[in-house]
Each structure stands twice: as structure tokens, then as C-alpha cells.
Design a protein around this motif. Sequence first.
Motif, mmCIF file in Angstrom:
data_model
loop_
_atom_site.group_PDB
_atom_site.id
_atom_site.type_symbol
_atom_site.label_atom_id
_atom_site.label_comp_id
_atom_site.label_asym_id
_atom_site.label_seq_id
_atom_site.Cartn_x
_atom_site.Cartn_y
_atom_site.Cartn_z
ATOM 1 N N ASN A 87 0.837 -1.203 0.000
ATOM 2 C CA ASN A 87 0.000 0.000 0.000
ATOM 3 C C ASN A 87 0.869 1.250 0.000
ATOM 4 O O ASN A 87 1.970 1.269 0.581
ATOM 5 N N ILE A 88 0.340 2.285 -0.655
ATOM 6 C CA ILE A 88 0.926 3.616 -0.576
ATOM 7 C C ILE A 88 -0.160 4.529 -0.012
ATOM 8 O O ILE A 88 -1.269 4.613 -0.562
ATOM 9 N N TYR A 89 0.144 5.208 1.076
ATOM 10 C CA TYR A 89 -0.824 6.049 1.785
ATOM 11 C C TYR A 89 -0.433 7.509 1.684
ATOM 12 O O TYR A 89 0.737 7.875 1.554
ATOM 13 N N GLN A 90 -1.453 8.364 1.757
ATOM 14 C CA GLN A 90 -1.298 9.781 2.035
ATOM 15 C C GLN A 90 -2.185 10.126 3.223
ATOM 16 O O GLN A 90 -3.102 9.361 3.565
ATOM 17 N N THR A 91 -1.870 11.255 3.853
ATOM 18 C CA THR A 91 -2.627 11.621 5.068
ATOM 19 C C THR A 91 -3.278 12.988 4.904
ATOM 20 O O THR A 91 -2.925 13.954 5.576
ATOM 21 N N LYS A 104 -2.317 -9.571 -2.737
ATOM 22 C CA LYS A 104 -1.512 -10.791 -2.779
ATOM 23 C C LYS A 104 -1.595 -11.506 -4.124
ATOM 24 O O LYS A 104 -0.716 -12.297 -4.470
ATOM 25 N N ASP A 105 -2.661 -11.221 -4.925
ATOM 26 C CA ASP A 105 -2.803 -11.844 -6.249
ATOM 27 C C ASP A 105 -2.187 -11.001 -7.360
ATOM 28 O O ASP A 105 -2.258 -11.372 -8.538
ATOM 29 N N GLY A 106 -1.600 -9.838 -6.984
ATOM 30 C CA GLY A 106 -1.021 -8.972 -8.003
ATOM 31 C C GLY A 106 -2.019 -7.999 -8.599
ATOM 32 O O GLY A 106 -1.669 -7.254 -9.513
ATOM 33 N N ASN A 107 -3.273 -7.969 -8.092
ATOM 34 C CA ASN A 107 -4.253 -7.009 -8.576
ATOM 35 C C ASN A 107 -3.947 -5.629 -8.019
ATOM 36 O O ASN A 107 -3.477 -5.490 -6.886
ATOM 37 N N ILE A 108 -4.256 -4.571 -8.809
ATOM 38 C CA ILE A 108 -3.887 -3.208 -8.448
ATOM 39 C C ILE A 108 -5.149 -2.374 -8.254
ATOM 40 O O ILE A 108 -6.083 -2.429 -9.060
ATOM 41 N N GLY A 109 -5.123 -1.586 -7.179
ATOM 42 C CA GLY A 109 -6.203 -0.653 -6.937
ATOM 43 C C GLY A 109 -5.663 0.755 -6.829
ATOM 44 O O GLY A 109 -4.698 0.993 -6.104
ATOM 45 N N PRO A 115 -9.135 -5.137 -6.249
ATOM 46 C CA PRO A 115 -10.290 -6.042 -6.295
ATOM 47 C C PRO A 115 -9.873 -7.483 -6.563
ATOM 48 O O PRO A 115 -8.868 -7.755 -7.198
ATOM 49 N N ASP A 116 -10.703 -8.408 -6.109
ATOM 50 C CA ASP A 116 -10.519 -9.817 -6.460
ATOM 51 C C ASP A 116 -11.138 -10.051 -7.835
ATOM 52 O O ASP A 116 -12.238 -9.603 -8.127
ATOM 53 N N GLY A 117 -10.403 -10.756 -8.688
ATOM 54 C CA GLY A 117 -10.919 -11.092 -10.012
ATOM 55 C C GLY A 117 -10.620 -10.058 -11.071
ATOM 56 O O GLY A 117 -10.938 -10.279 -12.239
ATOM 57 N N PHE A 118 -10.055 -8.886 -10.723
ATOM 58 C CA PHE A 118 -9.721 -7.848 -11.694
ATOM 59 C C PHE A 118 -8.277 -7.416 -11.483
ATOM 60 O O PHE A 118 -7.817 -7.272 -10.352
ATOM 61 N N VAL A 122 -9.995 1.341 -10.498
ATOM 62 C CA VAL A 122 -9.729 2.771 -10.334
ATOM 63 C C VAL A 122 -10.951 3.412 -9.689
ATOM 64 O O VAL A 122 -12.074 3.263 -10.182
ATOM 65 N N ASN A 123 -10.714 4.140 -8.581
ATOM 66 C CA ASN A 123 -11.777 4.875 -7.913
ATOM 67 C C ASN A 123 -11.649 6.338 -8.322
ATOM 68 O O ASN A 123 -10.789 7.051 -7.830
ATOM 69 N N GLY A 124 -12.515 6.792 -9.275
ATOM 70 C CA GLY A 124 -12.424 8.140 -9.790
ATOM 71 C C GLY A 124 -12.178 8.139 -11.278
ATOM 72 O O GLY A 124 -12.109 7.093 -11.912
ATOM 73 N N ALA A 125 -12.080 9.314 -11.835
ATOM 74 C CA ALA A 125 -11.895 9.439 -13.275
ATOM 75 C C ALA A 125 -10.488 9.037 -13.680
ATOM 76 O O ALA A 125 -9.534 9.218 -12.926
#
Length: 561
Positions: A87-91, A104-109, A115-118, A122-125
Motif C-alpha cells: 500500500n501507498i498512503y497519504q494523510t 496478494k494476487d497482483g491485482n492493483i487498486g 479487487p478480487d478477479g480484476f 480505479v476509484n475516480g476518473a
Amino acid sequence: MKKIISMLAGMMALQAGAQNVGIGTTTPVDNLQIHGGAAISSAISLTNNNTNAGLYRGLRLGIQFPAGNNAPNQYGYLIMQNNLPFNIYQTPGGIATNRFQINKDGNIGLGTTAPDGFRLAVNGAAAIFPGLGQGATLYVADTLANSSLPVGIVLTKNATSGKHFTVLAQEQSKALSFLQSNFKTGTANSRTILMQFDSLGNTGIGDVTSAAMPEVRSNFHVFGDQRIEGKGNNGGLLDLHGKLGDYTNGSSIRFYYSPLEYLSEPTGLTLRSNYFIKLNDANASTNIAKTFAIGQYIAPFAGRTTTDYPGMVFNLNGQVGIRKYPVKSESTAVQVDIEGATRINGGLSLTGIDEASGKVLVSNATGNATWQNPPKIVLDQSSTTGQSAVEFRNQGNYVGSFGWSQASTRYFLYDGNTNTNPLVIKDGRIGLGDRNATTNMLEVNGNASKSTAGSWLGNSDARLKKDIQPISGALQKVMQLKGITYQWADNKTGIKRPEGAQMGFTAQNIQQVFPEAVTSDAHGYLQSAYGTYDPLLIEAMKELLKKIEALEEKVKSLESR
């Protein structure tokens, strides 16, 4: 002791220069530079009590230098323990917010939990910008060339339930791309196809299957009703034209009961007539060239040829053809060219009739037209109470008409000046003077006269008669007739009677003497023909003359004594 020596050796390797620190180099160019030298890689490892210093434990960030430093094979890497996310966080506002995650499956958010299965969420435009000299392109590809699963883009309001989605995808095994939507259950089986594109360049709109589209043999196939609506002050417009620069072929719209009728004749299917709207830009026949036609079209079943049957045709000469292509060589004389029997339900206005006015130009089977009196004109009134009529006008003013009235079941000649029917024909009988003849072959409402010399004649040849017998007792019968004067008081039959004193007989009196000379009309009133008494009067006069002659002989005899 070994631990202390190791720490001293590490500290000796750290070289400070202008606040830069180097590990494995004496001339660091960054605040911290790790140099592997001839080593295969340079990396930083972060571990804890649950992980040892193994190559794939904890978090490892580094750069790979294969043997020989082969530049095309060099790469940087981020290695995570296979059961841990990254994870990369901002505050913002002091609240830790996850901006980037690899699960752990290599999926990126991005901005959301991976997400699982994707592979990517992307949350947002999201925006794709082109590089220098490139276009902004998003590739969605599958590594399996013959996969039956679609590959594409899904737009959905709810990724968890999968409901309310729109898909732009390709089915590689069918060489077919499609745009589909689902606003019902969200399952793939209930999808609705909006648009399809196949490998032949054909386009289908509506629920058109991939197998059916190529069979239609069209570049554009619409399944269902469509509407073209104008925008602003413009009306809806659909342009159909042939290939650019090609003036040898026109364009057309064809209407079929079923696409199968275009291909072959299925078992048990009877041949049907389809329909077309067609622009004929060029054709071997000069009459078909440069025409716009609406008509019937027979689909080319196996063993049959394509046949067009025009219904309505327009050409560049301003001619209109009905059930045929107009003969262009006759365009100066014939503007409307009709083939076959014609029925007109309603008014018909004929103007500009030429060639000794009153004649109509009629075309024969070979297309040759001549001026002639029409052999037949049919006026068919579909109403059970209406009328079919030929109307006469003078300078646009109505003067009368002749026709058939279904309401009164009779023919009529109507005089517009007097608003009467001077001639009526019903059930084979003729009525004059607005008279509906009900009993006799000819009935006159009012007086009748013959203004010129001559007589009303009837056959009286003895060769046309039999059982000829002399009239006997004529004088006695004449003596039984009672001549009277009278005035008409007829308010029942509808016949217009003459006014003033009249002379004649009553039918009842005649019936007592000559019952065979009296009949009843349709209303039950007695009638008789006055002219039939002429022979009776002649014979009565002859009997009376004989009596006079006999009396004269007696007078002479008495005088001679």
C-alpha cells in the motif's frame, strides 16, 4: 566481536560527500546511493521477525543487472512476500488514505482496495494522454488467440453485483465485436445486444446474432423499429447514395418478411412478395434509367431470378408511372402512364384532354398510345350508402351530375340549376320529372308533349298477331263508360299532377266494363291506358252508324207511302 567488526566495516563503506551517502561507491550522486558494482543487483530489503533475509521475504526494492550488464535485460523491481499486500498512503487532513494497493494476487487498486478477479480497479476518473507524435490509445488484449471468452471494456454502476452494465467487447473465436447492455438481472445470459461488428465490415443494431448478420448480406442490419428525428429547425434526414464517383448504380431500401426469404426457400414456405424503394441511376433499358421506383421485389430463391415489379415510378422527365416505367419517348404527351385496370374511389378531375377534346390517350400492350374514346370507365363506391357519379362543371361552377346512388339504388341525372332529378332509372324503369318509376317502364311526373311533327308509333302488323276477332257489342260497352270532369287531389303517390279541371274516367268505372284494361301500381292505386279504347270507339261508331242507316231507311219507307 564479529558483530562489532561487521558494523565497523559497514561504516567504513559509507562515504560522506556534500551530505550524500554512498554504499558501494565513494562518489554518491544522490542523498543515498547503493552501488552493486559487478554484482547482479542492487537492492534494499525490509524484513521483520516473521521473515528472514531470504531473497523473496518481506519487501525488497532493487534493480537487476544480469551478467554482462546487457542493457535490454536490465530492470527495476519491487518484490513482496506472496501473502502480503503493498500500500501507498497519504494523510490528507491527518487521516491515512490508501492511494495505491497491490494485493496478494497482483491485482492493483488506485484510490481503492485492489479487487478480487480484476487486475486493475480505479476509484475516480481516469485519463489517457498521448505521447509526442502518438495518439491516446487503450489496448485491451487477450493472450489466448482462440479464446471463446469476450475481451473488452465493461461500464457498470455496481461491480459487485454486475447489474446495470454496458459492454464493448470482442469474441475472438467468432471474429465479432459487440456493444451490449443489461439493465435487468445483471447476468450474462440476459444481455441485450445493442450493436455488433463482424470481420466482413457488417454492422448490426439490435438483438442480431453473430451467425445471422453475415447471412443478411448487408453492411448495416437493424433489428427492431428505428426513428430518425431532426434537430433544431431541421427535419430527420436519411441519405442513401451509391459509391462515391460511381454513377452506374443507384441505391435502394428493401422490405422483407424474414431474412431467410432472401437466401433460400425453406421447406413449406410459400413465395412472398417483398417490397422496395429504389433509385435506378443507370440501366440497359432507357425507360428504367434515371427513375425512382416503389414496388414489389421477389427474393432470389434457389433456381429463381430477381424480379422487380414497379408500383409507382418517377423519372427525370416529370412523368409518373403506375405499375410500369413511363415511356420516355412520349413524355411531351403522356405525363401519367398507367398499366392495367384502374379504379378511382372518389372524385376525378381531368383537364387538358387533347386531340379533338373528349378523347383519352390509351396505351396498348406494346406501349404505343393512341387517342380514342375510353372503352370502359369504372367508378367503384365502397360505401353501402354512398354514390358514384360523373360531375359536370362550367368554369368551376357545379351544373349537374350523372351517377348511381346506393342509398336509393337507382341511377340519376341531377340538374344543379333546379336541384332536381329530371331522369331516374330504377329496376329497369325510367322516371321523368323527378319521378321514381315503380310500376311502368316509363313514368312521367307532370305533363309530357311532343313538340315536333310526327306520331308515337307502335307495331301493328297483322303478321305479328294471332287470334284476331272483331269487337262486338262496342256501342253497349261505350254506353257504360262515364265521362267525368275532375281536379287532382293526389298527395300520396309523389307524382306532380296538373292543376285545374280535367276530363276523363275513373279506373273503377273502366274496370266494371273492361276489367282486363285496368291494373294496380306499386302503391295499390288503379291505372289504365286511355289509348287502348280507340278500336272500341271505332266499332261503337260503326254500330251507331248502322242504326242510323236503318232508321233512315224506315223514314224513307214511311215518307213514300
